[in-house]
Design a protein around this motif. Structure first.
Motif, PDB file in Angstrom:
ATOM      1  N   SER A   1       0.943  -1.267   0.024  1.00  0.00           N
ATOM      2  CA  SER A   1      -0.055   0.015  -0.027  1.00  0.00           C
ATOM      3  C   SER A   1       0.872   1.207   0.149  1.00  0.00           C
ATOM      4  O   SER A   1       2.129   1.195  -0.050  1.00  0.00           O
ATOM      5  N   GLY A   2       0.198   2.457   0.220  1.00  0.00           N
ATOM      6  CA  GLY A   2       0.938   3.612   0.279  1.00  0.00           C
ATOM      7  C   GLY A   2       2.108   3.787   1.543  1.00  0.00           C
ATOM      8  O   GLY A   2       2.890   4.543   1.156  1.00  0.00           O
ATOM      9  N   ILE A   3       1.967   2.730   2.199  1.00  0.00           N
ATOM     10  CA  ILE A   3       3.048   2.859   3.329  1.00  0.00           C
ATOM     11  C   ILE A   3       4.409   2.650   2.902  1.00  0.00           C
ATOM     12  O   ILE A   3       5.397   3.189   3.639  1.00  0.00           O
ATOM     13  N   VAL A   4       4.601   2.116   1.728  1.00  0.00           N
ATOM     14  CA  VAL A   4       5.784   1.680   1.426  1.00  0.00           C
ATOM     15  C   VAL A   4       6.407   2.890   0.706  1.00  0.00           C
ATOM     16  O   VAL A   4       7.826   3.045   0.315  1.00  0.00           O
TER      17      VAL A   4
ATOM     18  N   ALA B   1      -2.973   7.225   2.248  1.00  0.00           N
ATOM     19  CA  ALA B   1      -2.633   7.806   1.054  1.00  0.00           C
ATOM     20  C   ALA B   1      -1.252   8.067   0.756  1.00  0.00           C
ATOM     21  O   ALA B   1      -0.495   8.204   1.840  1.00  0.00           O
ATOM     22  N   PRO B   2      -0.691   7.440  -0.278  1.00  0.00           N
ATOM     23  CA  PRO B   2       0.974   7.424  -0.482  1.00  0.00           C
ATOM     24  C   PRO B   2       1.423   8.971  -0.723  1.00  0.00           C
ATOM     25  O   PRO B   2       0.676   9.986  -1.089  1.00  0.00           O
ATOM     26  N   VAL B   3       2.685   8.951  -0.277  1.00  0.00           N
ATOM     27  CA  VAL B   3       3.330  10.451  -0.901  1.00  0.00           C
ATOM     28  C   VAL B   3       3.158  10.456  -2.504  1.00  0.00           C
ATOM     29  O   VAL B   3       3.494   9.380  -3.017  1.00  0.00           O
TER      30      VAL B   3
ATOM     31  N   HIS C   1       0.432  12.485  -1.452  1.00  0.00           N
ATOM     32  CA  HIS C   1      -0.761  12.808  -1.177  1.00  0.00           C
ATOM     33  C   HIS C   1      -0.916  12.474   0.392  1.00  0.00           C
ATOM     34  O   HIS C   1      -2.105  12.055   0.925  1.00  0.00           O
ATOM     35  N   ARG C   2      -0.031  12.153   0.942  1.00  0.00           N
ATOM     36  CA  ARG C   2       0.098  11.552   2.501  1.00  0.00           C
ATOM     37  C   ARG C   2      -0.902  12.633   3.309  1.00  0.00           C
ATOM     38  O   ARG C   2      -0.660  13.743   3.302  1.00  0.00           O
ATOM     39  N   GLY C   3      -1.744  12.206   4.157  1.00  0.00           N
ATOM     40  CA  GLY C   3      -2.741  13.021   4.909  1.00  0.00           C
ATOM     41  C   GLY C   3      -3.935  13.223   4.369  1.00  0.00           C
ATOM     42  O   GLY C   3      -4.819  13.982   5.097  1.00  0.00           O
ATOM     43  N   LYS C   4      -4.309  12.909   3.115  1.00  0.00           N
ATOM     44  CA  LYS C   4      -5.305  13.242   2.420  1.00  0.00           C
ATOM     45  C   LYS C   4      -6.120  12.142   2.132  1.00  0.00           C
ATOM     46  O   LYS C   4      -5.905  11.024   2.631  1.00  0.00           O
ATOM     47  N   THR C   5      -7.340  12.157   1.717  1.00  0.00           N
ATOM     48  CA  THR C   5      -8.299  10.995   1.699  1.00  0.00           C
ATOM     49  C   THR C   5      -7.735  10.267   0.368  1.00  0.00           C
ATOM     50  O   THR C   5      -7.415  10.872  -0.566  1.00  0.00           O
ATOM     51  N   ASN C   6      -7.503   8.786   0.529  1.00  0.00           N
ATOM     52  CA  ASN C   6      -6.831   8.013  -0.588  1.00  0.00           C
ATOM     53  C   ASN C   6      -7.887   7.489  -1.586  1.00  0.00           C
ATOM     54  O   ASN C   6      -9.157   7.617  -1.099  1.00  0.00           O
ATOM     55  N   GLU C   7      -7.412   7.242  -2.614  1.00  0.00           N
ATOM     56  CA  GLU C   7      -8.534   6.773  -3.590  1.00  0.00           C
ATOM     57  C   GLU C   7      -7.844   5.918  -4.706  1.00  0.00           C
ATOM     58  O   GLU C   7      -6.489   5.942  -4.756  1.00  0.00           O
TER      59      GLU C   7
ATOM     60  N   ALA D   1      -7.082   6.022  -7.878  1.00  0.00           N
ATOM     61  CA  ALA D   1      -6.187   6.751  -8.805  1.00  0.00           C
ATOM     62  C   ALA D   1      -4.738   6.867  -8.010  1.00  0.00           C
ATOM     63  O   ALA D   1      -3.930   6.986  -8.990  1.00  0.00           O
ATOM     64  N   PHE D   2      -4.495   6.749  -6.853  1.00  0.00           N
ATOM     65  CA  PHE D   2      -3.294   7.067  -6.109  1.00  0.00           C
ATOM     66  C   PHE D   2      -2.288   5.603  -6.163  1.00  0.00           C
ATOM     67  O   PHE D   2      -1.396   5.753  -5.762  1.00  0.00           O
ATOM     68  N   VAL D   3      -2.974   4.840  -6.737  1.00  0.00           N
ATOM     69  CA  VAL D   3      -2.050   3.361  -6.700  1.00  0.00           C
ATOM     70  C   VAL D   3      -0.993   3.529  -7.808  1.00  0.00           C
ATOM     71  O   VAL D   3      -0.047   2.857  -7.630  1.00  0.00           O
ATOM     72  N   CYS D   4      -0.905   4.363  -8.396  1.00  0.00           N
ATOM     73  CA  CYS D   4       0.342   4.793  -9.209  1.00  0.00           C
ATOM     74  C   CYS D   4       1.631   4.969  -8.634  1.00  0.00           C
ATOM     75  O   CYS D   4       2.498   4.605  -8.830  1.00  0.00           O
ATOM     76  N   HIS D   5       1.173   5.784  -7.667  1.00  0.00           N
ATOM     77  CA  HIS D   5       2.168   6.271  -6.667  1.00  0.00           C
ATOM     78  C   HIS D   5       3.172   5.043  -5.791  1.00  0.00           C
ATOM     79  O   HIS D   5       4.137   5.048  -5.593  1.00  0.00           O
ATOM     80  N   VAL D   6       2.235   4.051  -5.587  1.00  0.00           N
ATOM     81  CA  VAL D   6       2.873   2.958  -5.103  1.00  0.00           C
ATOM     82  C   VAL D   6       3.682   2.031  -6.134  1.00  0.00           C
ATOM     83  O   VAL D   6       4.712   1.627  -5.589  1.00  0.00           O
ATOM     84  N   ALA D   7       3.186   2.058  -7.261  1.00  0.00           N
ATOM     85  CA  ALA D   7       3.949   1.356  -8.236  1.00  0.00           C
ATOM     86  C   ALA D   7       5.168   2.256  -8.669  1.00  0.00           C
ATOM     87  O   ALA D   7       6.241   1.630  -8.794  1.00  0.00           O
TER      88      ALA D   7
END
Length: 255
Positions: free
Chosen positions: A174-177, A207-209, A211-217, A219-225
């Motif tokens: 998840s965004g934790i990485v 939410a990943p960096v 967007h950290r601290g915001k509501t996750n969604e 579309a943000f999974v691309c930042h994990v990749a």
């Protein structure tokens, strides 16, 4: 290019803007998402969303944190999992971080889900937090390797990841990485086979960096990749292609 293998689009904060969320997924190159059930009371919302959108799948299960709610039975889970839009059982597992005291009920619920997954022939979505030893033990005792599945929002050690992989499970990041202090988790993402990896948001949480601290969604999974690609020294396209392939292989979902 990407698939969000674990999200909660039916939760408050996301449910009210589902059309916009799907549009932003498309703009970000996120082709599909798996909306994960956490209790039986809200399961109809999860299923309806998947029924109404061809690129959204659903699961059925009861989260280990949820007390004093409708307790699932093997028969009930198997019946609900028969729906063609349901691709997994869960999320289920153990959580000794949020709850303390006598947690035998949590372990029994976990066993119920594994037994249902074996009967239904569907993979498991497993949540484990501060309970890795018991999680792996119960997985082994109940034959979870028969169905396989995914260790979602993984935060455990490399040894735990390798033990789960040995039972046929995928490891989902998840965004934790993307967090700077998640050094041990970054090592896991660098080390395990890409062929056993999924990516997720667990939105609306984590939410990943950047967007950290915001509501996750989704579309943000691309930042994990993007972070996994950076850690492994490969292209983001390779991460997207392999994790998407892994998703369809695990969940046997139609693209």
């Amino acid at each position: 290019m990407f698939i969000d293998s674990h999200c909660h689009i039916n939760f408050p904060g996301l449910a009210e803007q589902q059309s916009a969320i799907l549009a932003r997924m498309q703009d970000a190159g996120v082709s599909h998402a798996l909306c994960v059930s956490v209790n039986l009371e809200d399961f109809p919302q999860v299923l309806t969303f998947a029924e109404n959108h061809a690129n959204v799948y659903a699961s059925v299960g009861v989260h280990p944190d949820h007390e004093n709610i409708e307790e699932p039975s093997v028969i009930r889970l198997v019946e609900l999992a028969a729906h063609p839009r349901i691709v997994a059982i869960g999320e289920t597992g153990l959580d000794y971080f949020r709850l303390t005291g006598d947690l035998d009920w949590q372990r029994e619920r976990f066993r119920t889900h594994i037994r249902a997954a074996r009967q239904a022939g569907k993979p498991l979505i497993i949540h484990t937090r501060a309970a890795a030893e018991d999680t792996l033990r119960i997985m082994a005792e109940e034959g979870a390797a028969e169905t396989g599945g995914v260790m979602h929002c993984f935060t455990e050690s490399l040894e735990v990841a390798q033990a789960a992989i040995a039972m046929g499970f995928y490891i989902s990041f998840s965004g934790i990485v993307t967090f700077k202090n998640a050094l041990a988790l970054k090592q896991v993402a660098q080390t395990i086979p890409l062929e056993q990896m999924l990516i997720e948001t667990d939105s609306p949480y984590l939410a990943p960096v950047p967007h950290r601290g915001k509501t996750n969604e989704p579309a943000f999974v691309c930042h994990v990749a993007e972070e996994i690609a950076r850690l492994r020294g490969i292209s983001i396209e390779e991460v997207g292609e392999m994790t998407s392939h892994n998703f369809f292989r695990l969940f046997k979902a139609a693209a």
